[in-house]
Design a protein around this motif. Sequence first.
Motif, PDB file in Angstrom:
ATOM      1  N   SER A 145       0.683  -0.839  -0.177  1.00  0.00           N
ATOM      2  CA  SER A 145       0.034  -0.303   0.172  1.00  0.00           C
ATOM      3  C   SER A 145       0.628   0.924  -0.050  1.00  0.00           C
ATOM      4  CB  SER A 145      -0.705   0.163   1.100  1.00  0.00           C
ATOM      5  OG  SER A 145      -2.254  -1.469   0.900  1.00  0.00           O
ATOM      6  N   GLY A 146       1.896   1.269   1.336  1.00  0.00           N
ATOM      7  CA  GLY A 146       3.184   2.175   1.043  1.00  0.00           C
ATOM      8  C   GLY A 146       3.746   2.384  -0.870  1.00  0.00           C
ATOM      9  N   LYS A 147       3.830   1.659  -1.289  1.00  0.00           N
ATOM     10  CA  LYS A 147       4.819   1.875  -2.827  1.00  0.00           C
ATOM     11  C   LYS A 147       3.689   3.153  -3.632  1.00  0.00           C
ATOM     12  CE  LYS A 147       7.021  -2.303  -2.119  1.00  0.00           C
ATOM     13  NZ  LYS A 147       7.797  -3.695  -2.905  1.00  0.00           N
ATOM     14  N   LEU A 148       1.734   2.695  -3.315  1.00  0.00           N
ATOM     15  CA  LEU A 148       1.361   3.095  -4.734  1.00  0.00           C
ATOM     16  C   LEU A 148       0.958   4.654  -3.639  1.00  0.00           C
ATOM     17  CD1 LEU A 148      -1.875   0.936  -3.694  1.00  0.00           C
ATOM     18  CD2 LEU A 148      -0.022   1.251  -6.044  1.00  0.00           C
ATOM     19  N   PHE A 149       0.809   4.724  -2.664  1.00  0.00           N
ATOM     20  CA  PHE A 149       1.422   6.796  -1.613  1.00  0.00           C
ATOM     21  C   PHE A 149       2.358   7.166  -3.251  1.00  0.00           C
ATOM     22  CE2 PHE A 149      -1.130   4.041   1.547  1.00  0.00           C
ATOM     23  CZ  PHE A 149      -2.866   5.013   0.949  1.00  0.00           C
ATOM     24  N   LEU A 150       3.182   6.261  -2.202  1.00  0.00           N
ATOM     25  CA  LEU A 150       4.542   6.378  -2.625  1.00  0.00           C
ATOM     26  C   LEU A 150       4.504   7.084  -3.783  1.00  0.00           C
ATOM     27  CD1 LEU A 150       7.417   4.675  -1.068  1.00  0.00           C
ATOM     28  CD2 LEU A 150       7.195   7.162  -0.144  1.00  0.00           C
ATOM     29  N   THR A 151       3.931   6.810  -5.147  1.00  0.00           N
ATOM     30  CA  THR A 151       4.532   6.762  -6.551  1.00  0.00           C
ATOM     31  C   THR A 151       3.816   7.925  -6.645  1.00  0.00           C
ATOM     32  OG1 THR A 151       1.669   5.904  -6.656  1.00  0.00           O
ATOM     33  CG2 THR A 151       3.409   4.081  -7.605  1.00  0.00           C
ATOM     34  N   GLU A 152       3.323   8.398  -6.004  1.00  0.00           N
ATOM     35  CA  GLU A 152       2.857  10.032  -5.500  1.00  0.00           C
ATOM     36  C   GLU A 152       3.729  11.778  -5.322  1.00  0.00           C
ATOM     37  OE1 GLU A 152      -1.457  10.703  -4.802  1.00  0.00           O
ATOM     38  OE2 GLU A 152      -1.759  10.320  -6.623  1.00  0.00           O
ATOM     39  N   TYR A 153       4.590  11.174  -4.681  1.00  0.00           N
ATOM     40  CA  TYR A 153       5.488  11.640  -4.288  1.00  0.00           C
ATOM     41  C   TYR A 153       6.591  12.397  -4.892  1.00  0.00           C
ATOM     42  CZ  TYR A 153       4.898  10.547   0.276  1.00  0.00           C
ATOM     43  OH  TYR A 153       4.677  10.386   2.057  1.00  0.00           O
ATOM     44  N   SER A 154       7.431  12.973  -5.187  1.00  0.00           N
ATOM     45  CA  SER A 154       8.166  13.775  -5.689  1.00  0.00           C
ATOM     46  C   SER A 154       9.771  13.064  -5.359  1.00  0.00           C
ATOM     47  CB  SER A 154       8.745  15.255  -5.962  1.00  0.00           C
ATOM     48  OG  SER A 154       8.621  15.748  -4.587  1.00  0.00           O
ATOM     49  N   GLU A 155      10.516  12.773  -5.843  1.00  0.00           N
ATOM     50  CA  GLU A 155      12.677  12.765  -5.592  1.00  0.00           C
ATOM     51  C   GLU A 155      12.470  13.572  -4.320  1.00  0.00           C
ATOM     52  OE1 GLU A 155      16.551  11.443  -6.679  1.00  0.00           O
ATOM     53  OE2 GLU A 155      14.970  11.445  -8.303  1.00  0.00           O
ATOM     54  N   GLU A 179      17.635   4.335  -4.204  1.00  0.00           N
ATOM     55  CA  GLU A 179      18.279   3.606  -5.665  1.00  0.00           C
ATOM     56  C   GLU A 179      16.984   1.912  -6.264  1.00  0.00           C
ATOM     57  OE1 GLU A 179      20.424   4.269  -3.784  1.00  0.00           O
ATOM     58  OE2 GLU A 179      21.325   6.600  -4.951  1.00  0.00           O
ATOM     59  N   GLY A 180      16.516   1.804  -4.825  1.00  0.00           N
ATOM     60  CA  GLY A 180      16.772  -0.006  -5.397  1.00  0.00           C
ATOM     61  C   GLY A 180      14.936   0.789  -4.992  1.00  0.00           C
ATOM     62  N   LEU A 181      14.426   1.345  -4.140  1.00  0.00           N
ATOM     63  CA  LEU A 181      12.799   2.489  -4.029  1.00  0.00           C
ATOM     64  C   LEU A 181      12.543   3.131  -5.197  1.00  0.00           C
ATOM     65  CD1 LEU A 181      10.677   2.477  -1.985  1.00  0.00           C
ATOM     66  CD2 LEU A 181      11.727   4.704  -0.730  1.00  0.00           C
ATOM     67  N   LEU A 182      13.293   3.597  -5.940  1.00  0.00           N
ATOM     68  CA  LEU A 182      12.671   4.546  -7.066  1.00  0.00           C
ATOM     69  C   LEU A 182      12.463   3.759  -8.060  1.00  0.00           C
ATOM     70  CD1 LEU A 182      15.096   7.076  -6.859  1.00  0.00           C
ATOM     71  CD2 LEU A 182      13.104   7.296  -6.457  1.00  0.00           C
ATOM     72  N   LYS A 183      12.984   2.706  -8.532  1.00  0.00           N
ATOM     73  CA  LYS A 183      13.318   1.888  -9.888  1.00  0.00           C
ATOM     74  C   LYS A 183      11.958   0.936  -8.661  1.00  0.00           C
ATOM     75  CE  LYS A 183      15.593  -2.059 -12.067  1.00  0.00           C
ATOM     76  NZ  LYS A 183      16.899  -3.585 -11.242  1.00  0.00           N
ATOM     77  N   GLU A 184      11.710   0.471  -8.041  1.00  0.00           N
ATOM     78  CA  GLU A 184       9.900  -0.284  -7.569  1.00  0.00           C
ATOM     79  C   GLU A 184       8.906   0.933  -7.904  1.00  0.00           C
ATOM     80  OE1 GLU A 184       7.958  -3.566  -5.891  1.00  0.00           O
ATOM     81  OE2 GLU A 184       9.954  -3.369  -6.565  1.00  0.00           O
ATOM     82  N   LEU A 185       9.423   2.471  -7.278  1.00  0.00           N
ATOM     83  CA  LEU A 185       7.977   2.773  -7.732  1.00  0.00           C
ATOM     84  C   LEU A 185       7.970   3.302  -9.220  1.00  0.00           C
ATOM     85  CD1 LEU A 185       8.595   5.060  -4.993  1.00  0.00           C
ATOM     86  CD2 LEU A 185       7.413   3.245  -4.787  1.00  0.00           C
ATOM     87  N   ASP A 186       9.175   3.646 -10.078  1.00  0.00           N
ATOM     88  CA  ASP A 186       8.471   3.290 -11.618  1.00  0.00           C
ATOM     89  C   ASP A 186       7.671   1.847 -12.032  1.00  0.00           C
ATOM     90  OD1 ASP A 186       9.971   5.350 -11.683  1.00  0.00           O
ATOM     91  OD2 ASP A 186      11.686   4.564 -12.391  1.00  0.00           O
ATOM     92  N   ARG A 187       8.129  -0.001 -11.621  1.00  0.00           N
ATOM     93  CA  ARG A 187       7.257  -0.606 -11.455  1.00  0.00           C
ATOM     94  C   ARG A 187       5.852  -0.154 -11.099  1.00  0.00           C
ATOM     95  NH1 ARG A 187      10.890  -4.050 -10.719  1.00  0.00           N
ATOM     96  NH2 ARG A 187      11.238  -3.735  -8.802  1.00  0.00           N
ATOM     97  N   THR A 188       5.793   0.602 -10.163  1.00  0.00           N
ATOM     98  CA  THR A 188       4.754  -0.029  -9.823  1.00  0.00           C
ATOM     99  C   THR A 188       3.173   0.934 -10.376  1.00  0.00           C
ATOM    100  OG1 THR A 188       5.418  -0.293  -7.517  1.00  0.00           O
ATOM    101  CG2 THR A 188       3.467   0.270  -7.566  1.00  0.00           C
ATOM    102  N   ARG A 189       4.181   2.149 -10.271  1.00  0.00           N
ATOM    103  CA  ARG A 189       3.460   2.834 -11.803  1.00  0.00           C
ATOM    104  C   ARG A 189       2.979   2.075 -12.835  1.00  0.00           C
ATOM    105  NH1 ARG A 189       7.563   6.558  -9.834  1.00  0.00           N
ATOM    106  NH2 ARG A 189       6.955   7.907  -8.486  1.00  0.00           N
ATOM    107  N   LYS A 190       4.322   1.820 -13.323  1.00  0.00           N
ATOM    108  CA  LYS A 190       3.399   0.990 -14.884  1.00  0.00           C
ATOM    109  C   LYS A 190       2.521  -0.059 -14.321  1.00  0.00           C
ATOM    110  CE  LYS A 190       5.976  -2.034 -18.448  1.00  0.00           C
ATOM    111  NZ  LYS A 190       7.651  -2.315 -18.967  1.00  0.00           N
TER     112      LYS A 190
END
Length: 259
Positions: A145-155, A179-190
């Motif tokens: 769930s947190g990863k979804l919320f983080l997709t709306e976070y800026s860097e 770096e690992g988190l940003l990569k995971e968030l890109d995958r989540t957005r996609k």
Amino acid sequence: MEKKTSNQTVSKLIQLISCISQSRTPMRLQDISDSIGVPTATAFRYLSALMEEGLIYQDAATNRYGMTWRICEYGKSVRNHMTIRTLSGNLVNELSVKLSLGVCLVIERGMECVYLDCVYDPESISDGVPLQRIGLQAPIHAVSSGKLFLTEYSEKDIDLLISQKGLAQLTERTITTKEGLLKELDRTRKNKYALEDQECEPGLRCVSVPIYDYSGKIAAALSSFGKVENMSLDYIQKCILPELRAVAGEISFRMGCCR
């Protein structure tokens, strides 16, 4: 025939309110009638009815029409009385029964996840040991769930999260680097869903989909979790995600999202 005409009238009234509320300045009668596709006489009749209820005003100098702030009263009342938990009704419980898995309703507060609802069978999820979740907070980076919320976070927001909360390692699978988190968030957005694979609790896998509010922003997340052996990636794709998305879509609709 009378029912159909009545439905069309209500639909046009809603279109009229939407049209005027989205205009930055009061509108001409002709522009309103053109926008909602009715004759000016019909538009005038609708406007007159709404003026009687205090929802519309007419500028005496220009004869143009605009929204009053009275409509805000209705929105305030709904927000005060209808929480996300209330709007979800029995949907969380029904979905848990249907999937034979745990189901959670989660929101974000203070860069952490808060569980509003959590339904599951302790015997099938945690070998009879209750998982205390409702009302508790969880690290936003370590749960789906947190990863979804983080997709709306800026860097910049991510940097603030790391500086204030850190990326604590809860299991050997927890993501602990930017770096690992940003990569995971890109995958989540996609993917438009988030996956948590034993990153918060060993032996448990969780998948989440977003719930949107009337502004199109993520207001909450709907998650399903269970033992890894009961939640293969193929089963998640074919059986769990369609059900999750259907229920999340219904809750989003109740929150005013029309996407």
